[in-house]
Scaffold this motif. Structure first.
Motif, mmCIF file in Angstrom:
data_model
loop_
_atom_site.group_PDB
_atom_site.id
_atom_site.type_symbol
_atom_site.label_atom_id
_atom_site.label_comp_id
_atom_site.label_asym_id
_atom_site.label_seq_id
_atom_site.Cartn_x
_atom_site.Cartn_y
_atom_site.Cartn_z
ATOM 1 N N ASN A 123 0.872 -1.273 0.070
ATOM 2 C CA ASN A 123 -0.123 -0.008 -0.150
ATOM 3 C C ASN A 123 0.843 1.248 0.036
ATOM 4 N N LEU A 124 2.246 1.117 -0.581
ATOM 5 C CA LEU A 124 2.998 2.308 -0.649
ATOM 6 C C LEU A 124 3.489 2.154 -2.101
ATOM 7 N N ILE A 125 3.663 3.275 -2.460
ATOM 8 C CA ILE A 125 3.714 3.573 -4.228
ATOM 9 C C ILE A 125 5.621 3.156 -4.070
ATOM 10 N N GLU A 126 5.681 2.349 -5.023
ATOM 11 C CA GLU A 126 7.121 1.817 -5.296
ATOM 12 C C GLU A 126 7.941 2.724 -6.038
ATOM 13 N N THR A 127 8.828 3.036 -5.464
ATOM 14 C CA THR A 127 10.018 4.089 -6.270
ATOM 15 C C THR A 127 10.971 3.020 -7.063
ATOM 16 N N TYR A 128 10.938 3.301 -8.255
ATOM 17 C CA TYR A 128 11.907 2.639 -9.355
ATOM 18 C C TYR A 128 13.383 3.221 -9.368
ATOM 19 N N GLY A 129 13.301 4.448 -9.216
ATOM 20 C CA GLY A 129 14.815 5.290 -9.251
ATOM 21 C C GLY A 129 14.624 6.640 -9.048
ATOM 22 N N TYR A 130 15.615 7.327 -9.295
ATOM 23 C CA TYR A 130 15.791 8.756 -8.866
ATOM 24 C C TYR A 130 16.893 9.308 -9.997
ATOM 25 N N CYS A 131 16.672 10.752 -9.898
ATOM 26 C CA CYS A 131 17.849 11.636 -10.522
ATOM 27 C C CYS A 131 18.658 12.720 -9.645
ATOM 28 N N ALA A 132 19.626 12.540 -9.551
ATOM 29 C CA ALA A 132 20.550 13.651 -8.584
ATOM 30 C C ALA A 132 21.492 14.272 -9.471
ATOM 31 N N GLU A 133 21.334 15.102 -10.447
ATOM 32 C CA GLU A 133 22.274 15.318 -11.425
ATOM 33 C C GLU A 133 22.062 17.183 -11.501
ATOM 34 N N GLY A 134 23.272 17.612 -10.999
ATOM 35 C CA GLY A 134 23.205 19.293 -10.999
ATOM 36 C C GLY A 134 22.112 19.827 -10.238
ATOM 37 N N LYS A 135 21.376 20.481 -10.844
ATOM 38 C CA LYS A 135 20.305 20.909 -10.043
ATOM 39 C C LYS A 135 19.111 20.272 -9.924
ATOM 40 N N HIS A 136 18.951 19.055 -10.627
ATOM 41 C CA HIS A 136 17.916 18.275 -10.882
ATOM 42 C C HIS A 136 17.763 17.258 -9.660
ATOM 43 N N ARG A 137 16.580 17.425 -9.224
ATOM 44 C CA ARG A 137 15.991 16.198 -8.225
ATOM 45 C C ARG A 137 14.792 15.523 -8.468
ATOM 46 N N VAL A 177 -4.878 -0.136 -11.256
ATOM 47 C CA VAL A 177 -6.038 -0.738 -11.921
ATOM 48 C C VAL A 177 -7.331 -1.275 -11.499
ATOM 49 N N ASP A 178 -7.026 -1.981 -10.100
ATOM 50 C CA ASP A 178 -8.170 -2.549 -9.497
ATOM 51 C C ASP A 178 -8.612 -1.489 -8.151
ATOM 52 N N TYR A 179 -8.168 -0.469 -8.162
ATOM 53 C CA TYR A 179 -8.500 0.575 -7.295
ATOM 54 C C TYR A 179 -7.968 0.395 -6.115
ATOM 55 N N ASN A 180 -6.640 -0.460 -5.829
ATOM 56 C CA ASN A 180 -6.076 -0.580 -4.592
ATOM 57 C C ASN A 180 -5.390 0.586 -4.511
ATOM 58 N N PRO A 181 -5.492 1.158 -3.010
ATOM 59 C CA PRO A 181 -4.579 2.071 -2.735
ATOM 60 C C PRO A 181 -3.166 2.104 -2.608
ATOM 61 N N LYS A 182 -2.543 3.415 -2.772
ATOM 62 C CA LYS A 182 -1.114 3.376 -2.583
ATOM 63 C C LYS A 182 -0.841 4.720 -2.126
ATOM 64 N N VAL A 183 -0.145 4.717 -0.819
ATOM 65 C CA VAL A 183 0.190 6.182 -0.376
ATOM 66 C C VAL A 183 1.449 6.727 -1.163
ATOM 67 N N ALA A 184 1.270 7.790 -1.438
ATOM 68 C CA ALA A 184 2.543 8.446 -2.327
ATOM 69 C C ALA A 184 3.024 9.690 -1.849
ATOM 70 N N ASP A 185 4.232 10.025 -2.006
ATOM 71 C CA ASP A 185 4.871 11.158 -1.595
ATOM 72 C C ASP A 185 5.218 11.090 0.171
ATOM 73 N N PHE A 186 5.208 9.758 0.558
ATOM 74 C CA PHE A 186 5.686 9.605 1.891
ATOM 75 C C PHE A 186 7.197 9.887 2.158
ATOM 76 N N GLY A 187 7.283 10.898 3.158
ATOM 77 C CA GLY A 187 8.820 11.075 3.375
ATOM 78 C C GLY A 187 9.384 12.305 2.683
ATOM 79 N N LEU A 188 8.341 12.908 1.769
ATOM 80 C CA LEU A 188 9.070 14.073 1.193
ATOM 81 C C LEU A 188 9.110 15.447 2.179
ATOM 82 N N SER A 189 8.534 15.626 3.099
ATOM 83 C CA SER A 189 8.770 16.533 3.859
ATOM 84 C C SER A 189 9.912 16.663 4.527
ATOM 85 N N LYS A 190 10.472 15.265 4.671
ATOM 86 C CA LYS A 190 11.938 15.252 5.397
ATOM 87 C C LYS A 190 13.049 15.570 4.330
#
Length: 805
Positions: free
Chosen positions: A572-586, A649-662
């Motif tokens: 029930n948490l959104i899965e993170t596949y990856g990230y970009c931390a290049e220059g000013k881009h996050r 697709v089956d309306y199962n919920p996933k919480v997103a943006d967790f931890g972004l305040s930190k």
């Protein structure tokens, strides 16, 4: 002293020699090489001279202790060796960075700072400063204290920064953590921690590079069911000298030998269990332990392994059929498959592991399933390693759990059965009557430091030639690098080896993100944190690409936060596949959710029926409960709202943006309060407004507001102009619902339900479910945070409670 060999062999005669032997032992302790009780300002303890500090009662010693080959820690230990000749360490300053056996020293500088130096660098410091004359003393309690002369106040003490042990009358608080050693021979920080969490409960945490999970008290129990109390804010515990332990969370017990004042210690052992030991005749005996079932400790055997326990042989770790040990000398490394999971589904089959459970890491769950349905789900999922198929007596049906990681495996008994996914060739060779011989042993690694030492007697001419060669070589290297960089085309990506993250994500170059998003051409959402675009990776996975607005965070800091989020894994948490931390881009790359956000679905007519809304409420609660109670304690969402609840697709919920305040802001004060308001108007808890300490209860409040919105179909972000009484002024959503409940005197009739309920659901609502969900929501939005339940309590109520208003 009663264990002295001469004393034991000649007891009738030596009763008269006891005073002489006691005097001899005291004389020996007093004449230890360069031992003393106080370290004066401007003085040092040297590793070569074996300088020591000894407490006045001679029970404790502080100094350099050898922990490996040419590896030393500045430590405190019980002075008297045990029967096996070893001493018992109770504190270490530099457990993760040992120093050499030559030219290392521990000093009290004239500035009032304690400094531990290796042969060539500073390793540890107390970061203290004082204009008064200072001294370092080892007290009878085992506490090493830095104190002004002729004063009882401490400006630094070892009791405030324990390693894996606390001693009698040593406070254990919200600011202290015990961390186990890596093994019996490697004293560096291990995988287990004992700490107070944000809900004021003492917990045990397993934390490896791959996973993080709480295992004590039992994570499937709410706090009160585990005998703990969350309604306290002091977070304080202590073991007294008679063997009584008391904590503000109601963890209270006496040791088996309670009553006598004896040397004791509470230690978080290398196997992740807390034990209290009592010293008796040069032996440590266990007088209390937290877990009697040692196989229930998470991560004890590493991944892909099974734990078994026998009263005779103790705990044994072994690899399952089809798997082999990663490291035969270290059980915590676990096992790895002898095959890969890249073949088509028809190439795999299953073997049954009766009475075996692998706790956690369920990528899929079905409360009502047939065996064939569960089996097919695992076969079709390339990430599935096994599935668990159990009969649930409460629902009277079989439940299916799909496992993507195989951790915490042990024989738990009925009704647990696990089916291990293997290639058909491995299945055919399986013999359940033959024990797996791939046993895992405890780590026997020993720390060894290999460093050359500078020779003080070196010839002057040789020194000159050496320095001349170094300077000349440095000039040549600088010239070469200058020529190389001015002729080389600039790289399109930053160095990825700079700070690795053991999480399994991919680090994307910015060019890859641009290509995957088709130059950010399809926007699918935006908010305060950033803009979200739809994209497609080279392996054809459809993804959501979130470009964060706040790009001021440093790369190392951003990667450290991503490392923590990468270890979070829940259905029930959104899965993170990856990230970009290049220059000013996050930039963050998430799984794509076909049905968008809960906010969109609530605003669309006839899109979400009652049953779907009820299941979404349960799924949200499970995801937030995992964040609050099974992850590192800082993972608070701080912005729970329908826009951050995504639906697959089956309306199962996933919480997103967790931890972004930190992730965005690092200005957290010591009193657990944030320096500025977070969240969205209408969903924010009162703590934000009144500048009260921020805990996980702010997420509980926001969850309650989201549930009220799902029930009523009305947004809490603005005043509700509802004409429920001509003489009353317009009120907020919570006030309006409470008025309706109050008018019904707690017993909602169908009339009040129809007035509260979203008009789109009035003909299909399950009345008892609605009442229970409404009751939970109103508890969650209480003004007093202590009156709100925890998210784990919410999950339990929604899954098991059948009480009505």
């Amino acid at each position: 002293m009663l264990n002295h060999p001469y004393f034991i062999m000649h007891f009738p005669f030596n009763i008269f020699l006891l005073p002489l032997l006691t005097f001899s032992y005291s004389l020996h302790a007093a004449t230890l090489s360069s031992s003393q009780s106080v370290l004066a300002q401007g003085s040092s303890l040297l590793v070569e001279k074996k300088d020591h500090l000894v407490s006045p009662n001679r029970l404790f010693t502080a100094g350099f202790h050898q922990i490996g080959q040419n590896a030393y820690c500045f430590a405190i230990w019980f002075t008297q060796p045990m029967a096996d000749g070893k001493v018992t360490l109770v504190w270490m300053a530099n457990r993760d960075e040992p120093v050499n056996g030559k030219q290392s020293k521990f000093s009290l500088w004239k500035s009032g700072n304690l400094v531990l130096r290796d042969a060539d660098r500073r390793v540890w410091t107390s970061n203290t400063k004082s204009n008064e004359p200072m001294q370092l003393k080892l007290l009878d309690s085992g506490n090493l204290v830095l104190t002004p002369i002729n004063s009882k106040s401490y400006i630094w003490q070892s009791f405030s920064s324990p390693t894996d042990t606390i001693l009698p009358n040593q406070p254990f608080t919200k600011d202290t953590t015990l961390t186990s050693s890596r093994s019996l021979t490697n004293f560096s920080s291990g995988f287990y921690s004992l700490y107070f969490d944000n809900d004021n409960v003492i917990k045990l945490l397993y934390n490896s590079d791959e996973v993080t999970s709480v295992y004590w008290p039992s994570p499937w129990l709410v706090s009160w069911a585990a005998g703990r109390r969350t309604y306290n804010n002091s977070r304080f515990a202590m073991l007294d000298s008679k063997g009584h332990f008391a904590s503000t969370d109601d963890l209270i017990f006496d040791t088996s030998d309670y009553g006598k004042t004896l040397p004791r210690r509470l230690t978080l052992d290398v196997d992740g269990n807390i034990r209290i030991y009592t010293l008796n005749k040069r032996w440590w005996s266990v007088s209390w332990q937290a877990l009697s079932t040692t196989c229930a400790i998470h991560g004890i055997c590493g991944p892909n392994s099974l734990c078994t326990y026998s009263p005779v042989s103790g705990r044994t770790c072994a690899c399952m059929h089809g798997y082999k040990a990663k490291n035969h000398s270290d059980s915590s490394s676990g096992c790895e498959p002898t095959f890969n999971f890249t073949k088509p589904p028809e190439n795999y089959d299953f073997i049954k592991l009766p009475f075996v459970e692998f706790y956690g890491f369920d990528s899929g769950y079905s409360a009502k399933s047939t065996f064939n349905e569960c089996r097919k789900t695992c076969l079709d999922d390339s990430n599935c390693k096994a599935f668990q198929f159990n009969f649930n007596e409460g629902s009277g049906s079989f439940a299916c759990y799909v496992k993507t990681l195989l951790y915490n495996g042990f024989y738990k008994g009925t009704p647990f059965n696990t089916y291990l996914k293997l290639p058909k060739t491995n299945v055919l060779s399986y013999n359940e009557n033959v024990a797996n011989q791939s046993k895992l042993e405890c780590s026997t690694s020993v720390i060894e430091l290999k460093r050359p030492y500078e020779k003080n007697s070196a010839n002057g001419t040789l020194k000159f030639m050496l320095w001349f060669s170094i300077i000349l070589g440095s000039i040549e290297v600088v010239c070469f690098l200058f020529f190389y960089f001015i002729t080389k085309a600039p790289s399109s990506t930053t160095t990825q080896a700079y700070l690795a993250i053991a999480t399994g994500f991919k680090r994307f170059a910015y060019d890859e993100i641009v290509k995957a998003s088709r130059k950010f051409s399809e926007e699918i959402g935006r908010g305060g944190g950033g803009i979200v675009y739809k994209g497609k990776l080279p392996d054809n996975r459809v993804v959501a690409i979130k470009v964060l607005h706040d790009a001021m965070q440093g790369e190392a800091e951003f990667l450290a936060e991503m490392s923590t989020i990468g270890r979070i894994n829940h259905m029930n948490l959104i899965e993170t596949y990856g990230y970009c931390a290049e220059g000013k881009h996050r930039i963050l790359v998430y799984e794509y959710m076909e049905n968008g956000s809960l906010a969109n679905s609530l605003s669309s007519a006839n899109k979400l029926g009652w049953q779907k809304r009820f299941e979404i409420a349960i799924g949200m609660a499970k995801g937030l409960s995992y964040l609050h109670e099974e992850c590192l304690e800082w993972v608070l969402h701080c912005d729970v709202k329908p826009h951050n609840i995504l639906l697959d697709v089956d309306y199962n919920p996933k919480v997103a943006d967790f931890g972004l305040s930190k992730l965005f802001h690092q200005d957290v004060r010591e009193d657990s309060a944030f320096s500025r308001i977070r969240g969205t108007r209408g969903y924010m808890a009162p703590e934000w407004v009144f500048n009260l300490p921020i805990t996980s209860k702010v997420d509980v409040y926001s969850y309650g507001m989201v549930v009220l919105e799902m029930i009523t179909g009305r947004s809490p972000s603005c005043d509700q102009g509802i004409d429920y009484d001509e003489t009353m002024e317009q009120k907020r959503l919570v006030d309006w619902v409470r008025v309706k409940v109050h008018e019904a005197r707690g017993n909602l009739a169908e009339t009040q339900i129809m007035e509260i309920l979203d008009p789109m659901m009035k003909e299909e609502t399950e009345i008892s479910q609605m009442k229970n969900l409404l009751r939970v929501a109103l508890q969650c939005v209480e003004e007093d945070k202590d009156a709100r339940p925890t998210m784990s309590e919410v999950v339990k109520i929604l899954l098991h409670s059948d009480k009505d208003y």
